[in-house]
Design a protein around this motif. Structure first.
Motif, PDB file in Angstrom:
ATOM      1  N   LEU A  80      -4.854   1.709  -9.868  1.00  0.00           N
ATOM      2  CA  LEU A  80      -5.808   2.432  -9.023  1.00  0.00           C
ATOM      3  C   LEU A  80      -6.709   1.469  -8.262  1.00  0.00           C
ATOM      4  CD1 LEU A  80      -6.713   5.347 -11.447  1.00  0.00           C
ATOM      5  CD2 LEU A  80      -5.646   5.589  -9.196  1.00  0.00           C
ATOM      6  N   TYR A  81      -7.152   0.398  -8.934  1.00  0.00           N
ATOM      7  CA  TYR A  81      -7.994  -0.568  -8.223  1.00  0.00           C
ATOM      8  C   TYR A  81      -7.205  -1.268  -7.118  1.00  0.00           C
ATOM      9  CZ  TYR A  81     -10.774  -4.462  -6.822  1.00  0.00           C
ATOM     10  OH  TYR A  81     -11.466  -5.362  -6.042  1.00  0.00           O
ATOM     11  N   THR A  82      -5.967  -1.692  -7.424  1.00  0.00           N
ATOM     12  CA  THR A  82      -5.163  -2.391  -6.423  1.00  0.00           C
ATOM     13  C   THR A  82      -4.886  -1.486  -5.228  1.00  0.00           C
ATOM     14  OG1 THR A  82      -4.109  -3.632  -8.219  1.00  0.00           O
ATOM     15  CG2 THR A  82      -3.071  -3.746  -6.057  1.00  0.00           C
ATOM     16  N   TYR A  83      -4.613  -0.227  -5.506  1.00  0.00           N
ATOM     17  CA  TYR A  83      -4.377   0.773  -4.448  1.00  0.00           C
ATOM     18  C   TYR A  83      -5.564   0.830  -3.498  1.00  0.00           C
ATOM     19  CZ  TYR A  83      -3.313   5.546  -2.652  1.00  0.00           C
ATOM     20  OH  TYR A  83      -3.044   6.647  -1.874  1.00  0.00           O
ATOM     21  N   PHE A  84      -6.790   0.945  -4.053  1.00  0.00           N
ATOM     22  CA  PHE A  84      -7.975   1.024  -3.200  1.00  0.00           C
ATOM     23  C   PHE A  84      -8.261  -0.320  -2.531  1.00  0.00           C
ATOM     24  CE2 PHE A  84     -12.589   0.645  -2.553  1.00  0.00           C
ATOM     25  CZ  PHE A  84     -12.730   1.641  -1.601  1.00  0.00           C
ATOM     26  N   SER A  85      -8.071  -1.398  -3.279  1.00  0.00           N
ATOM     27  CA  SER A  85      -8.334  -2.733  -2.727  1.00  0.00           C
ATOM     28  C   SER A  85      -7.460  -2.995  -1.502  1.00  0.00           C
ATOM     29  CB  SER A  85      -8.064  -3.791  -3.802  1.00  0.00           C
ATOM     30  OG  SER A  85      -8.295  -5.083  -3.295  1.00  0.00           O
ATOM     31  N   LEU A  86      -6.202  -2.590  -1.560  1.00  0.00           N
ATOM     32  CA  LEU A  86      -5.308  -2.746  -0.410  1.00  0.00           C
ATOM     33  C   LEU A  86      -5.769  -1.887   0.768  1.00  0.00           C
ATOM     34  CD1 LEU A  86      -1.877  -2.733  -2.260  1.00  0.00           C
ATOM     35  CD2 LEU A  86      -2.740  -4.602  -0.841  1.00  0.00           C
ATOM     36  N   TYR A 124       0.837  -1.205   0.000  1.00  0.00           N
ATOM     37  CA  TYR A 124       0.000   0.000   0.000  1.00  0.00           C
ATOM     38  C   TYR A 124       0.872   1.254   0.000  1.00  0.00           C
ATOM     39  CZ  TYR A 124      -3.216   3.632   1.489  1.00  0.00           C
ATOM     40  OH  TYR A 124      -3.940   4.807   1.555  1.00  0.00           O
ATOM     41  N   ASP A 125       1.929   1.225   0.794  1.00  0.00           N
ATOM     42  CA  ASP A 125       2.823   2.389   0.885  1.00  0.00           C
ATOM     43  C   ASP A 125       3.482   2.691  -0.456  1.00  0.00           C
ATOM     44  OD1 ASP A 125       2.211   2.839   3.519  1.00  0.00           O
ATOM     45  OD2 ASP A 125       3.995   1.836   4.327  1.00  0.00           O
ATOM     46  N   MET A 126       3.749   1.655  -1.250  1.00  0.00           N
ATOM     47  CA  MET A 126       4.356   1.878  -2.571  1.00  0.00           C
ATOM     48  C   MET A 126       3.381   2.619  -3.493  1.00  0.00           C
ATOM     49  SD  MET A 126       6.483  -1.646  -3.344  1.00  0.00           S
ATOM     50  CE  MET A 126       7.338  -0.975  -4.782  1.00  0.00           C
ATOM     51  N   TYR A 127       2.116   2.189  -3.489  1.00  0.00           N
ATOM     52  CA  TYR A 127       1.096   2.878  -4.296  1.00  0.00           C
ATOM     53  C   TYR A 127       0.851   4.291  -3.755  1.00  0.00           C
ATOM     54  CZ  TYR A 127      -0.164  -1.466  -6.699  1.00  0.00           C
ATOM     55  OH  TYR A 127      -0.143  -2.603  -7.475  1.00  0.00           O
ATOM     56  N   ASP A 128       0.832   4.381  -2.444  1.00  0.00           N
ATOM     57  CA  ASP A 128       0.584   5.683  -1.817  1.00  0.00           C
ATOM     58  C   ASP A 128       1.706   6.668  -2.126  1.00  0.00           C
ATOM     59  OD1 ASP A 128      -1.316   7.116  -0.197  1.00  0.00           O
ATOM     60  OD2 ASP A 128       0.155   7.122   1.423  1.00  0.00           O
ATOM     61  N   ASP A 129       2.909   6.150  -2.264  1.00  0.00           N
ATOM     62  CA  ASP A 129       4.060   6.994  -2.621  1.00  0.00           C
ATOM     63  C   ASP A 129       3.857   7.606  -4.008  1.00  0.00           C
ATOM     64  OD1 ASP A 129       6.635   8.060  -2.039  1.00  0.00           O
ATOM     65  OD2 ASP A 129       7.566   6.550  -3.312  1.00  0.00           O
ATOM     66  N   ALA A 130       3.337   6.792  -4.930  1.00  0.00           N
ATOM     67  CA  ALA A 130       3.056   7.288  -6.285  1.00  0.00           C
ATOM     68  C   ALA A 130       1.953   8.343  -6.251  1.00  0.00           C
ATOM     69  CB  ALA A 130       2.641   6.131  -7.189  1.00  0.00           C
ATOM     70  N   TYR A 131       0.930   8.087  -5.420  1.00  0.00           N
ATOM     71  CA  TYR A 131      -0.184   9.038  -5.304  1.00  0.00           C
ATOM     72  C   TYR A 131       0.285  10.381  -4.732  1.00  0.00           C
ATOM     73  CZ  TYR A 131      -4.262  11.302  -3.272  1.00  0.00           C
ATOM     74  OH  TYR A 131      -5.207  12.237  -2.912  1.00  0.00           O
ATOM     75  N   LYS A 132       1.126  10.317  -3.724  1.00  0.00           N
ATOM     76  CA  LYS A 132       1.581  11.547  -3.067  1.00  0.00           C
ATOM     77  C   LYS A 132       2.591  12.331  -3.910  1.00  0.00           C
ATOM     78  CE  LYS A 132       0.807   9.910   1.670  1.00  0.00           C
ATOM     79  NZ  LYS A 132       1.444   9.344   2.881  1.00  0.00           N
TER      80      LYS A 132
END
Length: 465
Positions: free
Chosen positions: A156-162, A136-144
């Motif tokens: 995006l789906y995997t990010y929310f699913s996690l 999750y932190d890896m996806y969140d890093d991309a988002y931030k």
């Protein structure tokens, strides 16, 4: 003096030799690039690996193909190896993603690169021993760091699913729930932003087509690509709703918003998101919904508050007042795609009420705002079919209404490739209910124009079957 000349000659010697070395390097890289390129195009990835690796190590900035082709070469190596060897290839691909952004930042954005790394880590989470928090932190890093380039539907789906999985594994406090709902809204906004860019491009092509100009092969390819991407994001949005499920039902939402109202009552974004969530989950009968709408309308009246004021009036059975607010919401919204969503929501209400004339008017307005979405044509076709028995003065003319329905359904498939199959099936079904070749022969009215009455007020030509 001799010492100085010696130093100068030595410097010149070194410089010339560096130049020769660089030239040799370039030539070697060029030769190996040609070799791995040939192997790659023949899908001989194992043979391509060696020369590709030489070019990557000696000339990392030499050609974008190092990264464009390297991705697939390493994926092949990963799939065809196990244990320590496979892990080494996975980590090497992680490094390749870093290097792609380092050396070709204009082609590989930070956000895209970080999402690629997160996707790879998620795919091989067992091999990398990654926890849900780490992923999750890896996806969140991309988002931030680069939300504008976080445009992967799957990512995006995997990010929310996690985010949902972490919520389920936690204490599920009201604070945790609010964070989850915030993340849902964050991802939805990202999806809508990406969708809008595709819709705008797609609409231009559809408008060109509908004006009678044939699209070039390149434009047709673009159109198919835009439609495929939109379909992917629609699937993601639907899957997110299913994943969220009952975690955001009225029993959860109402006490949460009651608890936080005083703290956030002057936060327009919080109020809007709270209204949207209660509206989506059909919690509009609760006084909390009315309180949210009234407060939002006080601090920031806009198209959305007008729409929800209409919803409240409709709940009270005051339809004339509701319609005024709905019309006001259309007038206040200046963004075509946001206005399209409002118009479609109200059109759907009129469709369900059986107010077909008004619904058709609104569906036609929706088509002007977003001509590449063929959904309104299918709705108009369905309304014609449902009205056939009431809008014809003879049995033949009643059944002729189905020709009108078929023509509308076909329009949906013409402008919207995502609906091509459904539109074709609907049109075939409607034509099966229309007069047959024998019926036309018996009536002797081939080629005649039939005027359809009641709310439809359209004409249809009897076909030559």
């Amino acid at each position: 003096m001799k010492t100085r000349i010696t130093i100068l000659l030595l410097a010149l010697f070194v410089s010339v030799n560096i130049g020769f070395a660089q030239d040799d390097n370039q030539e070697e890289c060029m030769n190996n690039l040609s070799i791995f390129n040939s192997y790659y195009k023949s899908k001989k990835y194992d043979e391509a690996y060696g020369p590709w690796k030489i070019v990557r190590e000696k000339c990392p900035e030499f050609n974008q193909a190092i990264y464009a082709y390297g991705d697939n070469i390493l994926e092949h190596k990963i799939k065809n190896s196990t244990g320590a060897e496979q892990l080494a290839h996975i980590n090497d691909l992680m490094l390749l993603f870093d290097q792609s952004h380092q050396y070709f930042a204009s082609k590989y954005s930070l956000g895209d690169m970080l999402v690629e790394k997160a996707q790879l880590a998620y795919k091989y989470r067992k091999e990398l021993n990654k926890s849900d928090v780490q992923l999750y932190d890896m996806y969140d890093d991309a988002y931030k760091k680069d939300p504008e380039n976080f445009t992967s539907a799957q990512g995006l789906y995997t990010y929310f699913s996690l985010a949902v999985d972490l919520y389920d594994a936690g204490q599920k406090t009201p604070e945790d729930a609010q964070k989850l709902f915030d993340k849902y809204d964050d991802v939805v906004v990202m999806i809508e932003n990406v969708e809008e860019s595709y819709i705008e491009k797609l609409n231009k092509l559809v408008e060109k087509e509908e004006a009678g100009t044939e699209l070039s092969k390149k434009e047709l390819k673009y159109k198919d690509n835009y439609e495929a991407n939109l379909e992917a994001f629609e699937t993601v949005a639907s899957s997110m709703d299913k994943k969220l499920g009952d975690r955001a039902n009225c029993e959860v939402l109402i006490p949460l918003y009651q608890k936080d109202f005083e703290e956030y009552k002057n936060d327009a974004v919080w109020l809007q998101r709270a209204m949207n969530k209660m509206g989506q989950k059909d919690c509009t009968d609760d006084p909390m919904f009315e309180k949210l709408v009234a407060q939002k309308n006080t601090i920031e009246p806009d198209a959305n508050t007008s729409f929800y004021l209409g919803v409240l009036k409709e709940k009270q059975g005051k339809m004339s007042e509701a319609d005024k607010y709905y019309s006001q919401s259309f007038d206040l919204e200046t963004d075509p795609l946001k206005k399209w969503k409002l118009v479609m929501r109200v059109a759907e209400k009129n469709y369900k009420r059986g107010n077909y004339g008004k619904a058709r008017q609104q569906y036609m307005e929706a088509l002007k705002l977003n001509p590449s979405n063929g959904g309104p044509y299918l709705r108009i076709a369905a309304m014609y079919a449902k009205s056939a028995n009431n809008c014809g003065d003879t049995n033949f003319n009643k059944r002729a209404v189905f020709w009108l329905a078929a023509l509308e359904a076909e329009k949906a498939g013409r402008v919207d490739g995502r609906l091509r199959s459904a539109a074709a099936q609907s049109a075939t079904s409607y034509r099966a209910s229309a007069p047959s070749k024998a019926d036309i022969f018996q009536a002797g009215n081939k080629g005649e124009v039939i005027k359809i009455g009641c709310w439809i007020q359209r004409s249809v030509t009897v076909p030559n079957l």
